[in-house]
Structures are given as structure tokens and as C-alpha cells.
Design a protein around this motif. Structure first.
Motif, PDB file in Angstrom:
ATOM      1  N   UNK A  75      46.358  49.247  83.459  1.00 38.19           N
ATOM      2  CA  UNK A  75      45.038  49.840  83.297  1.00 38.19           C
ATOM      3  C   UNK A  75      44.377  49.337  82.038  1.00 38.19           C
ATOM      4  N   UNK A  76      43.049  49.215  82.067  1.00 37.66           N
ATOM      5  CA  UNK A  76      42.296  48.771  80.889  1.00 37.66           C
ATOM      6  C   UNK A  76      41.036  49.612  80.765  1.00 37.66           C
ATOM      7  N   UNK A  77      40.695  49.957  79.534  1.00 39.35           N
ATOM      8  CA  UNK A  77      39.511  50.759  79.257  1.00 39.35           C
ATOM      9  C   UNK A  77      38.694  50.063  78.176  1.00 39.35           C
ATOM     10  N   UNK A  78      37.462  49.694  78.514  1.00 38.26           N
ATOM     11  CA  UNK A  78      36.582  49.003  77.564  1.00 38.26           C
ATOM     12  C   UNK A  78      35.903  50.014  76.646  1.00 38.26           C
ATOM     13  N   UNK A  79      35.678  49.598  75.402  1.00 37.60           N
ATOM     14  CA  UNK A  79      35.116  50.484  74.384  1.00 37.60           C
ATOM     15  C   UNK A  79      33.927  49.817  73.689  1.00 37.60           C
ATOM     16  N   UNK A  80      33.229  50.590  72.883  1.00 39.02           N
ATOM     17  CA  UNK A  80      31.988  50.122  72.266  1.00 39.02           C
ATOM     18  C   UNK A  80      32.203  49.029  71.235  1.00 39.02           C
ATOM     19  N   UNK A  81      33.366  48.986  70.611  1.00 47.35           N
ATOM     20  CA  UNK A  81      33.659  47.989  69.583  1.00 47.35           C
ATOM     21  C   UNK A  81      35.167  47.894  69.431  1.00 47.35           C
ATOM     22  N   UNK A  82      35.595  46.925  68.636  1.00 42.46           N
ATOM     23  CA  UNK A  82      37.016  46.835  68.361  1.00 42.46           C
ATOM     24  C   UNK A  82      37.529  48.054  67.631  1.00 42.46           C
ATOM     25  N   UNK A  85      37.990  50.862  69.953  1.00 34.90           N
ATOM     26  CA  UNK A  85      39.225  50.695  70.716  1.00 34.90           C
ATOM     27  C   UNK A  85      40.432  51.146  69.894  1.00 34.90           C
ATOM     28  N   UNK A  86      40.480  50.750  68.621  1.00 37.23           N
ATOM     29  CA  UNK A  86      41.593  51.134  67.755  1.00 37.23           C
ATOM     30  C   UNK A  86      41.654  52.648  67.601  1.00 37.23           C
ATOM     31  N   UNK A  87      40.528  53.254  67.205  1.00 37.25           N
ATOM     32  CA  UNK A  87      40.521  54.687  66.914  1.00 37.25           C
ATOM     33  C   UNK A  87      40.787  55.524  68.151  1.00 37.25           C
ATOM     34  N   UNK A  88      40.189  55.165  69.275  1.00 36.67           N
ATOM     35  CA  UNK A  88      40.363  55.965  70.487  1.00 36.67           C
ATOM     36  C   UNK A  88      41.764  55.797  71.077  1.00 36.67           C
ATOM     37  N   UNK A 113      40.149  52.979  58.849  1.00 36.93           N
ATOM     38  CA  UNK A 113      40.209  54.125  59.763  1.00 36.93           C
ATOM     39  C   UNK A 113      41.546  54.848  59.636  1.00 36.93           C
ATOM     40  N   UNK A 114      42.608  54.115  59.343  1.00 33.85           N
ATOM     41  CA  UNK A 114      43.903  54.765  59.142  1.00 33.85           C
ATOM     42  C   UNK A 114      43.886  55.626  57.884  1.00 33.85           C
ATOM     43  N   UNK A 115      43.134  55.193  56.864  1.00 33.84           N
ATOM     44  CA  UNK A 115      42.972  56.012  55.669  1.00 33.84           C
ATOM     45  C   UNK A 115      42.225  57.298  56.013  1.00 33.84           C
ATOM     46  N   UNK A 116      41.219  57.191  56.870  1.00 31.02           N
ATOM     47  CA  UNK A 116      40.439  58.368  57.259  1.00 31.02           C
ATOM     48  C   UNK A 116      41.237  59.364  58.088  1.00 31.02           C
ATOM     49  N   UNK A 117      42.310  58.886  58.736  1.00 25.28           N
ATOM     50  CA  UNK A 117      43.122  59.791  59.560  1.00 25.28           C
ATOM     51  C   UNK A 117      43.753  60.908  58.733  1.00 25.28           C
ATOM     52  N   UNK A 118      43.857  60.691  57.428  1.00 26.54           N
ATOM     53  CA  UNK A 118      44.416  61.730  56.562  1.00 26.54           C
ATOM     54  C   UNK A 118      43.589  63.012  56.630  1.00 26.54           C
ATOM     55  N   UNK A 119      42.272  62.873  56.885  1.00 23.93           N
ATOM     56  CA  UNK A 119      41.406  64.040  57.011  1.00 23.93           C
ATOM     57  C   UNK A 119      41.756  64.872  58.237  1.00 23.93           C
ATOM     58  N   UNK A 249      39.422  61.660  78.282  1.00 28.27           N
ATOM     59  CA  UNK A 249      39.353  62.525  77.106  1.00 28.27           C
ATOM     60  C   UNK A 249      38.836  61.832  75.853  1.00 28.27           C
ATOM     61  N   UNK A 250      38.922  60.524  75.795  1.00 24.27           N
ATOM     62  CA  UNK A 250      38.473  59.830  74.605  1.00 24.27           C
ATOM     63  C   UNK A 250      37.143  59.112  74.836  1.00 24.27           C
ATOM     64  N   UNK A 251      37.128  58.096  75.696  1.00 27.47           N
ATOM     65  CA  UNK A 251      35.915  57.302  75.876  1.00 27.47           C
ATOM     66  C   UNK A 251      34.795  58.103  76.518  1.00 27.47           C
TER      67      UNK A 251
END
Length: 408
Positions: A75-82, A85-88, A113-119, A249-251
Motif C-alpha cells: 500500500x502507498x499513501x501520497x502526502x502534501x510534502x516530504x 510524509x515523515x510526520x504522518x 520535526x523530531x525535536x518538535x515531537x518532544x511537545x 486517520x492521518x492524511x
């Protein structure tokens, strides 16, 4: 079928309605269903069809099928940007209190974005080396995935995907691999044991720098135990569990879908992927050898003295990617070098038809901590080069004259 034949013909055929040999662009927000009963069935997933582009679109679906086939996923799910894709993809799995173990040489946007995951109460731990043992020492009872890139950007480190997949699975966690730099032409991480593959389609898959996008491909083999991964309690769909939840649930819910026009443009660029990478990878190796012969510190996995040469050769065959870096001694020299180039463009992107250069410390790592820069191999005198399709003779002349100006 071999790669380019599969790229052009597998999961891709002339449009049944019109006979068009290029995937038609369906630039429509919503789609008509003949009856209310039909609309209900499509929404419920009991009938194939399209209702709203945020949920699904024929142009996007065609693009997803092509990338799924190239990567060998289910399965593949296209996203708005790279970055979407990473965050979702990551947030499709982790929750508050969970942990991620990641490679130390990640792209600046990903480390941001990994730094922001701390929030959100999510902790990311970075491996200090590339060996499986460097990752294993960071795994705890709260670790829910390992995240790496096929070739780190701009560190250009190369991990052993098969070995990391075995490590991840021994701890009952999945391996996520960003395959942006290599693309499925050089590497198919799912075939090496990875569970989820992520791309910024804006780069080499597109190849023309004309649209932004991302895509996530699932291998379908990992068992999403709802006890260990509570988000999948209501998404037990066998091999399709990850992709179904990601889309629903994500896209769909968060709205980070790819635009139909971007899928259309990237699909056109995709046709020439192998031809472009053959040329660009050859240019990268020739340019790396040229710069090294000038006595400069050059980093490229294709060079025999690269610490990652053996692993790269094993995983990528005769190509080593289109990225290389060079150190010029000082930030001032790095700037002068970039400013003196004629054909190589000062652009913060990679995988374009044109050769691109950038100063990572002041751009993609401008907001990174010193520790993050150290992990990624980013120094003030470093210049990243993404080779394009130009004649190699012109590139060597251009880089040669730029170097000459540093000693004038």
C-alpha cells in the motif's frame, strides 16, 4: 520485468475511459455518485470510487500504485510534502510516552520535526554510530520504531538496512527508511527487511523541481499488535493495517494530502527516473574524484576511502547516489566558492535535473543545535552538491574555475 519496464508498465496502463497514455489530471475537488445509496457505499468502503480529493483522487491513486509497485509494497499513501510524509508516517504509530531510535545523520527537516515531537511527550534518541549495536543500546521498553535514511543528508552515512531490520524485529518494532536520496532504482528497503519506506517525491522521483510532495509505502509484513501499538486497536486489516490507518486517520483527518496536479507532474518525471539517475550518479562520482584530486576533503560513498563504501556497494550496486560534500576550510571560502559557480545553482533542494549547491549550516541546519549539526556532519565550511544532468566536462570546468578563484 526489469526496473524501467516495470516503471512504465506495471500498475500503469492507458486510461480505460479515453485511451490516454499519460495519466489524466483530475483537477476536481469532489466527485459525483449517481445515487445516495452509491455515495453511502463509497464512503463506507463497500464500493470503489472517489468522493473528495482529500480522501482520494484518480490521478493521485495512479501515482500511488506506481510507487507501490516500484518499492514492492502492499500500500502507498501520497502526502502534501516530504515532511508531511515523515510526520504522518511516524505519528501513525507513536503516542505520548513512546520513543524513537534514529540515525544520527538525518536531514535537517526531519531532525527538526523530531525535536518538535518532544511537545507531544515523544522522545527521539540518536545513535552515535551506524552499527546495529549503536542503535540497540538505545532501545528501551518504550521504543516503538527505528528511523533511518538510506543515505544521510548531508552526512552521507550509509546504514546496513538488513541488519537493522533484523535488530528491529528482534525487539518487535518496525524499521522506517527514508529512501528519498537513493529512490527504488538504487535501493528497495522493503526487500532488505524494512517495514515502511518514505519519500520526498519533490526530489529525484520528480526530477524537475516543479512540484512538492511525499509518499509512504508499507511492506505489509509487520504485525501491528494492538497491545504494543494501541493506535491499531481498530485497524486490524492484516497487511493493509498501516496504510489503511495512515490514509483514514492521518492524511484524511489532518488534511496533508498530495495535490492532483503535483501527482500528475511527478508521474511524468517518474518516467525517466532510471535514465536520470544513471547520468547524475556518474556525474557525482566523476566530480567527487575531481575535487578529491585537488586535495580537498570530499565525502561521497562512491569513493573507495569512504567509511561507508562497502555497505553502499552492497546495497546500491554500481551507483552511490547524487549527493557529495566538500569542505573548503572556512565559511567565507565556502560562500565564495558557491558564488563563483556558473552552472551549479545555489538552491536548497536535491535531485533536480540541474546541479545544485547549498551551504547546509546556514540553511537546512540553520535552526539545529550544535549537537544535531555534529551528528549530521555539518560544519561551517561544508558545501553540499547535488549533481544533475549537465555534461561532466562543463561541470568539472565550472568547479575548477570556482576553486581557482579561492586562491586569487
Amino acid at each position: 520485468m526489469r526496473f524501467t519496464t516495470r516503471l512504465l508498465h506495471d500498475s500503469f496502463a492507458p486510461d480505460k475511459a479515453t485511451g490516454a497514455v499519460t495519466q489524466p489530471l483530475y483537477q476536481s475537488t469532489a466527485f459525483y455518485q449517481e445515487t445516495a445509496e452509491d455515495m453511502e457505499k463509497v464512503f463506507a468502503g463497500r464500493k470503489p470510487g472517489f468522493v473528495y480529493t482529500r480522501v482520494g483522487n484518480p490521478t493521485i491513486a495512479s501515482f500511488e500504485m506506481r510507487i507501490r509497485a516500484l518499492e514492492g509494497g502492499v500500500g502507498a499513501v501520497a502526502c502534501a510534502s516530504g515532511m508531511a510524509a515523515v510526520s504522518q508516517a511516524v505519528l501513525n504509530v507513536v503516542s505520548q510516552g513512546d520513543e524513537i531510535v534514529a540515525s544520527g545523520g538525518l536531514y535537517g527537516g526531519t531532525s527538526s520535526i523530531f525535536r518538535d515531537l518532544a511537545e507531544f511527550g515523544i522522545t527521539v534518541r540518536y545513535a552515535k554510530g551506524d552499527a546495529p549495536a549503536d542503535f540497540e543500546e538505545l532501545i528501551t521498553e518504550r521504543t516503538r520504531l527505528i528511523y533511518v535514511e538510506t543515505i544521510g543528508n548531508p552526512k552521507l552515512n550509509v546504514v546496513d538496512i538488513k541488519a537493522l531490520a533484523e535488530l528491529a524485529h528482534s525487539h518487535e518494532i518496525p524499521l522506517f527508511v527514508d529512501n528519498t536520496v537513493t529512490t527504488p532504482y538504487l535501493c528497495r528497503p522493503l526487500a532488505l527487511g524494512a517495514d515502511v519506506v518514505i519519500h520526498s517525491t519533490s526530489k529525484s522521483l520528480n526530477g524537475n523541481g516543479n512540484s512538492v510532495g511525499g509518499i509512504v509505502v508499507s511492506g505489509g509484513r509487520f504485525k501491528w499488535n494492538p497491545v504494543r501499538f494501541p493506535k491499531f486497536h481498530d485497524f486490524q486489516f492484516g497487511p493493509m493495517s498501516f496504510s489503511v490507518r495512515l490514509r483514514m486517520r492521518m492524511v484524511t483527518d489532518y488534511g496533508g494530502c498530495m495535490a492532483p496536479f503535483n501527482a500528475y507532474l511527478t508521474g511524468i518525471g517518474l518516467d525517466t527516473l532510471a535514465l536520470r539517475l544513471d547520468r547524475a550518479c556518474t556525474n557525482a562520482l566523476e566530480l567527487a574524484r575531481f575535487l578529491q584530486a585537488q586535495g580537498l576533503a570530499v565525502n561521497y560513498p562512491g569513493l573507495a576511502d569512504s567509511p561507508w563504501h562497502e555497505t553502499a556497494a552492497k546495497q546500491f550496486g554500481n551507483h552511490f547516489g547524487t549527493l557529495l560534500t566538500v569542505r573548503l576550510g572556512t565559511k567565507e571560502k565556502a560562500y565564495r566558492f558557491i558564488n563563483a559557480l556558473n552552472y551549479a545553482l545555489n538552491v536548497s533542494n536535491i535531485g533536480d535535473a540541474r546541479t545544485l549547491v547549498v551551504h547546509p549550516a546556514s540553511t537546512i541546519f540553520a535552526h539545529a543545535s550544535e549537537e544535531e549539526k555534529q551528528y549530521a556532519g555539518v560544519t561551517d565550511d561544508l558545501v553540499r552538491i547535488s549533481t544533475g544532468l549537465e555534461d561532466i566536462e562543463d561541470l568539472l570546468e565550472d568547479f575548477g574555475q570556482a576553486l581557482a578563484k579561492l586562491v586569487e
